[in-house]
Motif scaffolding. Sequence first.
Motif, PDB file in Angstrom:
ATOM      1  N   ARG A  58     -10.922  -6.348  -7.092  1.00  0.00           N
ATOM      2  CA  ARG A  58     -12.084  -5.898  -6.326  1.00  0.00           C
ATOM      3  C   ARG A  58     -11.704  -5.730  -4.856  1.00  0.00           C
ATOM      4  O   ARG A  58     -11.177  -6.637  -4.224  1.00  0.00           O
ATOM      5  CB  ARG A  58     -13.236  -6.896  -6.465  1.00  0.00           C
ATOM      6  CG  ARG A  58     -14.504  -6.504  -5.710  1.00  0.00           C
ATOM      7  CD  ARG A  58     -15.631  -7.486  -5.952  1.00  0.00           C
ATOM      8  NE  ARG A  58     -16.154  -7.389  -7.309  1.00  0.00           N
ATOM      9  CZ  ARG A  58     -17.131  -6.564  -7.694  1.00  0.00           C
ATOM     10  NH1 ARG A  58     -17.680  -5.737  -6.795  1.00  0.00           N
ATOM     11  NH2 ARG A  58     -17.554  -6.560  -8.934  1.00  0.00           N
ATOM     12  N   LYS A  80       0.853  -1.184   0.000  1.00  0.00           N
ATOM     13  CA  LYS A  80       0.000   0.000   0.000  1.00  0.00           C
ATOM     14  C   LYS A  80       0.889   1.234   0.000  1.00  0.00           C
ATOM     15  O   LYS A  80       1.815   1.349   0.806  1.00  0.00           O
ATOM     16  CB  LYS A  80      -0.924   0.007   1.216  1.00  0.00           C
ATOM     17  CG  LYS A  80      -1.920   1.156   1.187  1.00  0.00           C
ATOM     18  CD  LYS A  80      -2.891   1.096   2.378  1.00  0.00           C
ATOM     19  CE  LYS A  80      -3.923   2.212   2.275  1.00  0.00           C
ATOM     20  NZ  LYS A  80      -4.868   2.181   3.427  1.00  0.00           N
ATOM     21  N   LEU A 118      -9.617  -3.252  -3.809  1.00  0.00           N
ATOM     22  CA  LEU A 118      -8.405  -2.430  -3.733  1.00  0.00           C
ATOM     23  C   LEU A 118      -8.587  -1.173  -4.580  1.00  0.00           C
ATOM     24  O   LEU A 118      -9.436  -1.121  -5.457  1.00  0.00           O
ATOM     25  CB  LEU A 118      -7.184  -3.218  -4.198  1.00  0.00           C
ATOM     26  CG  LEU A 118      -6.864  -4.505  -3.430  1.00  0.00           C
ATOM     27  CD1 LEU A 118      -5.592  -5.150  -3.976  1.00  0.00           C
ATOM     28  CD2 LEU A 118      -6.716  -4.236  -1.930  1.00  0.00           C
ATOM     29  N   ASP A 119      -7.734  -0.164  -4.330  1.00  0.00           N
ATOM     30  CA  ASP A 119      -7.817   1.074  -5.100  1.00  0.00           C
ATOM     31  C   ASP A 119      -6.431   1.464  -5.602  1.00  0.00           C
ATOM     32  O   ASP A 119      -5.507   0.643  -5.598  1.00  0.00           O
ATOM     33  CB  ASP A 119      -8.450   2.194  -4.262  1.00  0.00           C
ATOM     34  CG  ASP A 119      -7.693   2.449  -2.954  1.00  0.00           C
ATOM     35  OD1 ASP A 119      -6.467   2.186  -2.901  1.00  0.00           O
ATOM     36  OD2 ASP A 119      -8.316   2.917  -1.984  1.00  0.00           O
ATOM     37  N   LYS A 120      -6.279   2.708  -6.003  1.00  0.00           N
ATOM     38  CA  LYS A 120      -5.024   3.163  -6.613  1.00  0.00           C
ATOM     39  C   LYS A 120      -3.893   3.371  -5.614  1.00  0.00           C
ATOM     40  O   LYS A 120      -2.831   3.859  -5.980  1.00  0.00           O
ATOM     41  CB  LYS A 120      -5.266   4.442  -7.413  1.00  0.00           C
ATOM     42  CG  LYS A 120      -6.072   4.211  -8.686  1.00  0.00           C
ATOM     43  CD  LYS A 120      -6.154   5.473  -9.531  1.00  0.00           C
ATOM     44  CE  LYS A 120      -6.945   5.205 -10.809  1.00  0.00           C
ATOM     45  NZ  LYS A 120      -6.236   4.265 -11.703  1.00  0.00           N
ATOM     46  N   GLN A 121      -4.108   2.993  -4.379  1.00  0.00           N
ATOM     47  CA  GLN A 121      -3.028   3.062  -3.390  1.00  0.00           C
ATOM     48  C   GLN A 121      -2.262   1.742  -3.293  1.00  0.00           C
ATOM     49  O   GLN A 121      -1.332   1.625  -2.499  1.00  0.00           O
ATOM     50  CB  GLN A 121      -3.591   3.426  -2.012  1.00  0.00           C
ATOM     51  CG  GLN A 121      -4.128   4.852  -1.926  1.00  0.00           C
ATOM     52  CD  GLN A 121      -3.111   5.882  -2.393  1.00  0.00           C
ATOM     53  OE1 GLN A 121      -3.350   6.580  -3.372  1.00  0.00           O
ATOM     54  NE2 GLN A 121      -1.986   5.979  -1.722  1.00  0.00           N
ATOM     55  N   TYR A 122      -2.637   0.761  -4.129  1.00  0.00           N
ATOM     56  CA  TYR A 122      -2.025  -0.565  -4.021  1.00  0.00           C
ATOM     57  C   TYR A 122      -1.258  -0.954  -5.294  1.00  0.00           C
ATOM     58  O   TYR A 122      -1.717  -0.692  -6.411  1.00  0.00           O
ATOM     59  CB  TYR A 122      -3.090  -1.622  -3.739  1.00  0.00           C
ATOM     60  CG  TYR A 122      -3.730  -1.496  -2.379  1.00  0.00           C
ATOM     61  CD1 TYR A 122      -3.229  -2.198  -1.283  1.00  0.00           C
ATOM     62  CD2 TYR A 122      -4.831  -0.660  -2.193  1.00  0.00           C
ATOM     63  CE1 TYR A 122      -3.825  -2.083  -0.032  1.00  0.00           C
ATOM     64  CE2 TYR A 122      -5.427  -0.529  -0.936  1.00  0.00           C
ATOM     65  CZ  TYR A 122      -4.916  -1.245   0.138  1.00  0.00           C
ATOM     66  OH  TYR A 122      -5.495  -1.123   1.366  1.00  0.00           O
ATOM     67  N   ASN A 167       0.206   7.617  -5.929  1.00  0.00           N
ATOM     68  CA  ASN A 167      -0.740   6.559  -6.286  1.00  0.00           C
ATOM     69  C   ASN A 167      -0.101   5.584  -7.269  1.00  0.00           C
ATOM     70  O   ASN A 167       1.018   5.799  -7.741  1.00  0.00           O
ATOM     71  CB  ASN A 167      -2.053   7.134  -6.833  1.00  0.00           C
ATOM     72  CG  ASN A 167      -1.894   7.894  -8.135  1.00  0.00           C
ATOM     73  OD1 ASN A 167      -1.143   7.478  -9.010  1.00  0.00           O
ATOM     74  ND2 ASN A 167      -2.615   9.005  -8.283  1.00  0.00           N
ATOM     75  N   SER A 168      -0.821   4.532  -7.584  1.00  0.00           N
ATOM     76  CA  SER A 168      -0.246   3.466  -8.415  1.00  0.00           C
ATOM     77  C   SER A 168       0.044   3.926  -9.843  1.00  0.00           C
ATOM     78  O   SER A 168       1.019   3.465 -10.453  1.00  0.00           O
ATOM     79  CB  SER A 168      -1.178   2.254  -8.440  1.00  0.00           C
ATOM     80  OG  SER A 168      -2.459   2.600  -8.934  1.00  0.00           O
ATOM     81  N   LYS A 177      -0.156  -2.497 -11.175  1.00  0.00           N
ATOM     82  CA  LYS A 177      -1.147  -1.668 -10.503  1.00  0.00           C
ATOM     83  C   LYS A 177      -2.276  -2.587 -10.048  1.00  0.00           C
ATOM     84  O   LYS A 177      -2.759  -3.408 -10.821  1.00  0.00           O
ATOM     85  CB  LYS A 177      -1.673  -0.587 -11.451  1.00  0.00           C
ATOM     86  CG  LYS A 177      -0.611   0.426 -11.858  1.00  0.00           C
ATOM     87  CD  LYS A 177      -1.184   1.544 -12.707  1.00  0.00           C
ATOM     88  CE  LYS A 177      -1.470   1.085 -14.125  1.00  0.00           C
ATOM     89  NZ  LYS A 177      -1.924   2.203 -14.989  1.00  0.00           N
ATOM     90  N   ASP A 213      -5.381  -1.756  -8.695  1.00  0.00           N
ATOM     91  CA  ASP A 213      -6.703  -1.169  -8.490  1.00  0.00           C
ATOM     92  C   ASP A 213      -7.819  -1.924  -9.206  1.00  0.00           C
ATOM     93  O   ASP A 213      -8.998  -1.670  -8.930  1.00  0.00           O
ATOM     94  CB  ASP A 213      -6.717   0.306  -8.906  1.00  0.00           C
ATOM     95  CG  ASP A 213      -6.290   0.522 -10.345  1.00  0.00           C
ATOM     96  OD1 ASP A 213      -5.147   0.165 -10.679  1.00  0.00           O
ATOM     97  OD2 ASP A 213      -7.096   1.039 -11.139  1.00  0.00           O
ATOM     98  N   ASN A 214      -7.488  -2.864 -10.129  1.00  0.00           N
ATOM     99  CA  ASN A 214      -8.572  -3.635 -10.764  1.00  0.00           C
ATOM    100  C   ASN A 214      -8.890  -4.924  -9.998  1.00  0.00           C
ATOM    101  O   ASN A 214      -9.715  -5.720 -10.427  1.00  0.00           O
ATOM    102  CB  ASN A 214      -8.253  -3.946 -12.230  1.00  0.00           C
ATOM    103  CG  ASN A 214      -7.155  -4.988 -12.390  1.00  0.00           C
ATOM    104  OD1 ASN A 214      -6.228  -5.044 -11.592  1.00  0.00           O
ATOM    105  ND2 ASN A 214      -7.258  -5.792 -13.429  1.00  0.00           N
TER     106      ASN A 214
END
Length: 365
Positions: free
Chosen positions: A333, A306, A335-339, A311-312, A328, A330-331
């Motif tokens: 389910r 994280k 998780l978001d753009k911080q991972y 962001n990613s 990246k 974020d795709n």
Amino acid sequence: MVHGGDVYTNGLLEGRELIDYSSNINPLGVPKSFIDNIGEALDALTRYPDIQYRNVLKGLGEYIGCPQEYFVLGNGAAEIIDLVIACHKSLLIVVPSFVEYEIDAKKWNCSIEYSYLKENINDDMLLKNRYAQLSYDYDDILNKLKNVQGIVLGNPNNPNGNIIDKPEFQKILEYCERNDKTIIIDEAFIEFTGGKQHSFESLVKDYKCLFIIRALTKFFAMPGIRFGYGISSNTYLIKLVKGKQNPWNINSFAEVAARYVLKDELYIRKSKEWIRDERASFLKALNNITFIDKVFLTYGNYVLCKLKGINSDECYKLCFAQGFVIRKADNFRGLDKQYIRLAIKDKDRNKKLIAVFKKLRIENE
């Protein structure tokens, strides 16, 4: 990209070599046992493979310790995942997880419920308070199973690398066995955990509810071969999956690979030694990167991180400029753009990536 970085568009097709940290492939490369025997596959090109794949099934039976009738062979684990999901009208999917589970379920108009992983701190005294952990919510799984025909989950799970706690999972096993529900466990990365005790293969004989999926793709570094297999003592489900397949779905190269690499004890031992050493040192190094907020404990050959302060998308662009491709996340389910997810590779490449991360830290301060 659904499955990670694209090393072709702005890389190989433009004559640029990229270091792909989005791909979780064993850095030891293709086993010598396959290379030394590839001539057998070449000799077999002028005839159809054995439609019953008797030698392959014999080798699998010895490797897993199950009767040959427990296996169904696939053109990669992807085919097995797709077809076993197609045999169900409703499924519970543990998320975040491999995106193909949901894609396949939607393709087959399968009704989906979700159980989300929950974050905690691992309780290993050597690692306590150092690594976060995404764990299965066993109570939530058991409760939601009442409304579906089965469950799909990874062991270790992708993208976070956690494994199923067998004692915690026992109630779920017993419930599914009593109520004719299917437990589909994707063990594509199981060899990286270092020991057979983490797998559910030894329980297949006793629980017809289990359907385990394996492949040569990750641990044996052979994604191009396209060889996967399912394991279950549920002969009805095995028959259903086979009934959806085309004949000769395993080519001669995959056939030879399966026959030899599963017996390659030297390669298997060296691979387990590599991941044991590199996983620990790589996680420790990542934990000291200032723009990484959390490093998640993993039993796989990849690690979920994280980010903080970046962001990613930004991290991806900065790494790409240095010749590295990261995943990246974020795709997935949940998780978001911080991972982001990073593969664990050999010592030299891991050091290079850490050096790039330290440079990015300086540039972003």
